[in-house]
Design an enzyme around this catalytic site. Structure first.
Site, short mmCIF file in Angstrom:
data_model
loop_
_atom_site.label_atom_id
_atom_site.label_comp_id
_atom_site.label_asym_id
_atom_site.label_seq_id
_atom_site.Cartn_x
_atom_site.Cartn_y
_atom_site.Cartn_z
N ASP A 50 23.66 28.35 -13.45
CA ASP A 50 22.80 29.52 -12.62
C ASP A 50 23.45 30.76 -13.41
OD1 ASP A 50 22.30 29.11 -9.47
OD2 ASP A 50 23.14 31.15 -9.95
N ASP A 78 21.13 32.43 -17.74
CA ASP A 78 19.68 33.26 -17.10
C ASP A 78 18.59 32.63 -18.10
OD1 ASP A 78 17.79 35.19 -16.85
OD2 ASP A 78 18.97 36.92 -17.31
N ASN A 105 14.85 23.97 -11.82
CA ASN A 105 14.83 24.62 -10.51
C ASN A 105 15.11 26.01 -10.24
OD1 ASN A 105 15.48 24.34 -7.49
ND2 ASN A 105 17.35 25.32 -7.93
N TYR A 171 4.64 35.03 -6.96
CA TYR A 171 5.14 33.76 -6.76
C TYR A 171 4.43 32.28 -6.64
CZ TYR A 171 8.50 30.27 -4.76
OH TYR A 171 9.50 29.33 -4.58
#
Length: 263
Positions: A50, A78, A105, A171
């Site tokens: 993460d 990252d 994800n 998005y």
């Protein structure tokens, strides 16, 4: 919000026993965190990553305390950094000796009318959501191809890659790109026994989504769902487990809608 109850949690059945997995954006209570937990319940060893270092450390400690330190490792990553992506996948093979499953994800959303959207807003969402998935898929396929033992990649797309939603041009474009990337990668990877699929959730509720979305929009999106409720993150994770397991051995290049409505 809907008063419709969520279904009972489904216990693990050892579907991923002995497998080694990398899961990005897996800190916290969202789909990535739920997927890490589900993979552990199904017998996998996981390396979670993460960009949020503190949350990642807390998540790894919680999972290691429950499933054992040998089953859980963590490394900040990252996905907009090629060096960090390479370090993540090198660590996975160093820790477990092999790589079997990758769940991409990591993604970034936001809401802005197209006429007000800046180049920076567009580029940031595309770099994390689409380019990040590309970087991780490329890194995974290079290693899985060299290993010769096959493997699985599961990408997290979204139903907005199919359907229009105001304020989501960046998005939606990124997630539609993830779908196209999934299909093309699957055709190439089939030659060396690797399957590449994606899930496309509609509305999975988690704390981060609540922070970045208005209550009015969440009400509207929930009302569109046939079950009258949002998905729990673990329900999306169940679909990811299916795609990562032998139960989906003949699926590749598919985008599975995890939604209670038509795409």
């Amino acid at each position: 919000m809907s008063d419709v109850e969520s279904p009972a949690y489904v216990p693990g059945h050892g579907l991923l026993k002995g497998r080694s997995a990398v899961i990005t954006a897996a800190a916290g209570a969202g789909i990535g965190g739920a997927t890490a937990r589900r993979f552990l319940e199904e017998g996998a060893r996981v390396l979670i990553s993460d960009a949020h270092t503190r949350r990642l450390k807390e998540s790894a400690e919680t999972l290691a305390a429950e499933f054992g330190p040998a089953q859980v490792a963590a490394l900040p990553c990252d996905v907009t950094s090629e060096d960090q992506v390479q370090a993540l996948f090198d660590t996975a093979t160093d820790l477990h000796g092999r790589l079997d499953i990758v769940v991409n994800n990591a993604g970034l959303g936001g809401t802005s009318p197209l006429v007000d959207m800046t180049d920076g807003q567009w580029s940031t969402v595309l770099d994390v959501t689409l380019n990040g998935t590309f970087r991780c898929t490329r890194a995974a396929l290079r290693r899985l191809k060299a290993s010769g033992h096959g493997g699985v990649v599961v990408n997290n797309a979204s139903v907005v890659g199919w359907r229009a939603q105001a304020g989501q041009a960046h998005y939606a474009a990124a997630k539609a790109g993830v779908m196209a990337l999934t299909r093309c990668a699957a055709v190439e990877a089939a030659a060396y026994g690797v399957r590449v699929n994606a899930v496309a959730p509609s509305l999975a509720m988690h704390p981060h989504l609540v922070k970045v979305t208005t209550p009015e929009l969440l009400e509207e999106l929930t009302a569109r769902e046939a079950f009258g409720r949002h998905a729990e993150p673990w329900e999306v994770a169940n679909a990811i487990v299916f795609l990562a397991s032998g139960y989906s051995s003949y699926l590749t290049g598919e985008v599975v809608s995890v939604s209670s409505q038509h795409a």
